[in-house]
Design an enzyme around this catalytic site. Structure first.
Site, PDB file in Angstrom:
ATOM      1  N   TYR A  14      39.071  80.292  58.316  1.00 49.27           N
ATOM      2  CA  TYR A  14      38.694  79.905  59.678  1.00 49.27           C
ATOM      3  C   TYR A  14      37.455  79.000  59.658  1.00 49.27           C
ATOM      4  O   TYR A  14      37.428  77.948  60.309  1.00 49.27           O
ATOM      5  CB  TYR A  14      38.450  81.166  60.514  1.00 49.27           C
ATOM      6  CG  TYR A  14      37.925  80.886  61.896  1.00 49.27           C
ATOM      7  CD1 TYR A  14      38.724  80.277  62.858  1.00 49.27           C
ATOM      8  CD2 TYR A  14      36.615  81.209  62.244  1.00 49.27           C
ATOM      9  CE1 TYR A  14      38.240  79.998  64.121  1.00 49.27           C
ATOM     10  CE2 TYR A  14      36.132  80.941  63.504  1.00 49.27           C
ATOM     11  CZ  TYR A  14      36.939  80.338  64.440  1.00 49.27           C
ATOM     12  OH  TYR A  14      36.452  80.056  65.689  1.00 49.27           O
ATOM     13  N   GLU A  36      38.180  84.631  72.562  1.00 51.19           N
ATOM     14  CA  GLU A  36      36.745  84.947  72.628  1.00 51.19           C
ATOM     15  C   GLU A  36      36.491  86.100  73.610  1.00 51.19           C
ATOM     16  O   GLU A  36      35.676  86.972  73.342  1.00 51.19           O
ATOM     17  CB  GLU A  36      35.921  83.721  73.007  1.00 51.19           C
ATOM     18  CG  GLU A  36      35.871  82.639  71.949  1.00 51.19           C
ATOM     19  CD  GLU A  36      35.115  83.016  70.671  1.00 51.19           C
ATOM     20  OE1 GLU A  36      34.441  84.062  70.625  1.00 51.19           O
ATOM     21  OE2 GLU A  36      35.211  82.233  69.710  1.00 51.19           O
ATOM     22  N   TRP A  44      34.894  89.231  65.129  1.00 53.03           N
ATOM     23  CA  TRP A  44      35.783  88.076  65.148  1.00 53.03           C
ATOM     24  C   TRP A  44      36.882  88.242  64.104  1.00 53.03           C
ATOM     25  O   TRP A  44      38.012  87.816  64.291  1.00 53.03           O
ATOM     26  CB  TRP A  44      34.990  86.785  64.938  1.00 53.03           C
ATOM     27  CG  TRP A  44      35.835  85.573  65.104  1.00 53.03           C
ATOM     28  CD1 TRP A  44      36.120  84.643  64.154  1.00 53.03           C
ATOM     29  CD2 TRP A  44      36.541  85.146  66.283  1.00 53.03           C
ATOM     30  NE1 TRP A  44      36.951  83.668  64.680  1.00 53.03           N
ATOM     31  CE2 TRP A  44      37.225  83.961  65.978  1.00 53.03           C
ATOM     32  CE3 TRP A  44      36.653  85.664  67.566  1.00 53.03           C
ATOM     33  CZ2 TRP A  44      38.004  83.279  66.895  1.00 53.03           C
ATOM     34  CZ3 TRP A  44      37.441  84.981  68.486  1.00 53.03           C
ATOM     35  CH2 TRP A  44      38.101  83.806  68.148  1.00 53.03           C
TER      36      TRP A  44
END
Length: 187
Positions: A14, A36, A44
């Site tokens: 990522y 988000e 995350w």
């Protein structure tokens, strides 16, 4: 050298391929907005692990389809182990799809609307350590207020700043990270 938060293969991929790269595609912007918001209170890495599940469960982030979800779909989503099964976050995704469509109607695209919060182009910061990177900024505060005024949910300032980082509105790669220079100046 890369940013020190990229600690496993998923986060490294990522970091190396997506984080901080300017995004101007409405569907991808919507995906990041939903992801988000789903991350609130979680890592995350957890959200990235469930990303494909989100894409499948939320019709590849087709805002028009999501905006029409009813009670039956909500119950199906609450039973889906591929996503974060939180009623408030699921309801927020549906409400955000409706608000997203309204913004597209008003501005011609979500991209045109959201990037005004960064002055239309990425801001390249020059942080030397993670401790210097803020959790929110005056720009994310303003974005959060405006999104909330437009009916969006799960868009507090910290979530908005994480969104800004993810979609390249700000380049918060540390100056010691090889991606900092690669991304600087993109738009």
């Amino acid at each position: 050298m890369r940013c020190e938060w990229a600690t496993n293969d998923r986060l490294i991929r990522y970091h190396d391929e997506e984080w901080g790269v300017p995004v101007h595609d409405d569907r991808r912007l919507f995906e990041f907005l939903i992801l988000e918001g789903a991350q609130a209170g979680l890592s995350w890495d957890t959200i990235l692990r469930k990303r494909e599940g989100y894409r499948a469960a939320f019709d590849q982030f087709d805002a028009a389809r999501i905006a029409g979800y009813g009670a039956l779909t909500v119950e199906q989503l609450l039973a889906d182990p591929g996503i974060v099964r939180n009623r408030l976050k699921i309801a927020a995704a549906i409400r955000n799809a409706q608000a997203f469509l309204a913004v597209q109607e008003e501005f011609g695209s979500f991209d045109a609307y959201i990037w005004q919060h960064a002055g239309g182009r990425p801001c390249t910061n020059a942080w030397r350590s993670l401790a210097e990177v803020p959790a929110r900024t005056p720009e994310s505060d303003a974005m959060s207020r405006d999104l909330q005024r437009r009916g969006f949910k799960f868009v507090g300032s910290t979530i908005c700043y994480a969104f800004m980082q993810a979609v390249g509105m700000v380049n918060d790669h540390l100056v010691t990270c090889y991606r900092h220079g690669e991304i600087a100046g993109r738009g």
